[in-house]
Design an enzyme around this catalytic site. Structure first.
Site, mmCIF file in Angstrom:
data_model
loop_
_atom_site.group_PDB
_atom_site.id
_atom_site.type_symbol
_atom_site.label_atom_id
_atom_site.label_comp_id
_atom_site.label_asym_id
_atom_site.label_seq_id
_atom_site.Cartn_x
_atom_site.Cartn_y
_atom_site.Cartn_z
ATOM 1 C CG ASP A 184 -6.292 49.717 -112.455
ATOM 2 O OD1 ASP A 184 -5.963 48.984 -111.508
ATOM 3 O OD2 ASP A 184 -7.438 49.701 -112.956
ATOM 4 C CG HIS A 215 -12.624 50.312 -113.420
ATOM 5 N ND1 HIS A 215 -12.506 49.036 -113.911
ATOM 6 C CD2 HIS A 215 -11.444 50.565 -112.806
ATOM 7 C CE1 HIS A 215 -11.332 48.535 -113.586
ATOM 8 N NE2 HIS A 215 -10.658 49.451 -112.916
HETATM 9 ZN ZN LIG Z 1 -9.108 48.804 -111.617
HETATM 10 ZN ZN LIG Z 2 -8.759 46.183 -109.354
#
Ligand SMILES: [Zn+2]
Ligand SMILES: [Zn+2]
Length: 316
Positions: A71, A276
């Site tokens: 990601d 995040h």
């Molecule tokens: Zn991440």
């Molecule tokens: Zn990570």
């Protein structure tokens, strides 16, 4: 540039954890300082986010990677593919921990270029703790971060400490306008047209530490971040979970909003920006939990733009 001016800016391109949501793309952000730009992480979809942000690809040739989870790096494939085909860029530098770099190497040279010789120079720089870049008035340093994969790094963007020029002293000494003041600022002794010699000591104040932006990607612990975050003007850090799911946070090597707020409080930072963000929560839940510990907090949204100043960060 004097004190109180904007030293660093950060534009968030993607603020979602693990998978994108309708509102949030995957992790990526750009740190700006004058003409300098640094892309930090490039989750899937980063190219389009760059275009939508209005920043464009120009001078985006230094990429810092916090760690090798998909990601945070899959967007590098598309980005590099575009850079090598269309963009007028002669070199690209990607800096990451060695294990992240191995994965990035597979992605770029194994998949995207597939044995073809790249028309631009691509440098993969393995990070170690310490100085990564030194510019005229600021530095970029890497520091280790604990997450559930090895070689994770955070970054400190720091203005080089300077001694401020004291105009009232210069007036008192009757230093005329001209090149002399600039030379004194640069630490050089000057001789004035009237024959007097002026020492920089006479017109420079006490050294003032530089403005500092500390960026942490995914992290599972905060105790080993306290020193590096201490006194930062702005701290950017993940807040993937809420305290109610602290065991999940621990299991996956992530932080809760409360832990992030506590770090900001203990480190005495000027401002805190959380990113995040997991799809499992609403943004205001993350914000409220952190705010209870540390009031000067923002939860970043895609395309949010912040200015980092002495002692604070401002959303613009
Ligand atoms: Zn991440
Ligand atoms: Zn990570």
């Amino acid at each position: 540039m004097g004190r109180g001016f904007i030293l660093f800016e950060i534009v968030f391109l993607g603020t979602s954890a693990s998978a994108p949501s309708i509102q949030r793309g995957l992790t990526s952000q750009v740190v700006l300082h004058g003409e300098h730009r640094f892309l930090i992480d490039a989750g899937e979809g980063t190219q389009r986010q760059i275009l939508q942000s209005g920043l464009g690809f120009k001078r985006l040739d230094r990429i810092l990677v916090t760690h090798g989870h998909l990601d945070h790096i899959l967007g590098l494939g598309g980005l590099i593919s575009t850079f090598v085909r269309w963009e007028a860029m002669d070199k690209i530098l990607i800096a990451a921990g060695q294990s992240a770099l191995d994965r990035i190497q597979d992605l770029i040279f194994g998949v995207v270029l597939k044995g073809k010789y790249p028309p631009v120079e691509i440098t993969l720089l393995p990070l170690e703790e310490g100085r990564v870049f030194t510019e005229r008035d600021f530095t970029v340093q890497a520091f280790p971060v604990s997450h559930r994969t090895p070689d994770c790094y955070g970054f400190v963007f720091e203005e080089i400490a300077r001694r401020p020029f004291l105009p009232e002293q210069a007036e008192a000494l009757e230093i005329p306008p001209g090149p002399w003041r600039g030379e004194l600022v640069n630490g050089c002794r000057v001789e004035l047209p009237d024959g007097r010699t002026i020492d920089p000591e006479q017109v420079l104040g006490e050294e003032v530490p530089g403005t500092r932006l500390v960026h942490v990607g995914d992290a599972g612990r905060t105790d080993n971040l306290l020193e590096v975050a201490r006194g930062a003007d702005t701290l950017v850090i993940e807040a993937t979970y809420l305290e109610a799911e602290k065991d999940l946070a621990e299991q996956f090597g992530h932080l809760t909003a409360q832990q992030a707020g506590q770090l900001a409080l203990d480190a005495g930072v000027g401002g805190l920006i959380l990113t995040h963000i997991s799809r499992r929560y609403r943004e205001d839940q993350i914000l409220e939990e952190a705010q209870q510990v540390f009031p000067q907090v923002y939860v970043a949204r895609d395309f949010d733009h912040f200015q980092v100043k002495r002692g604070e960060c401002l959303k613009v």
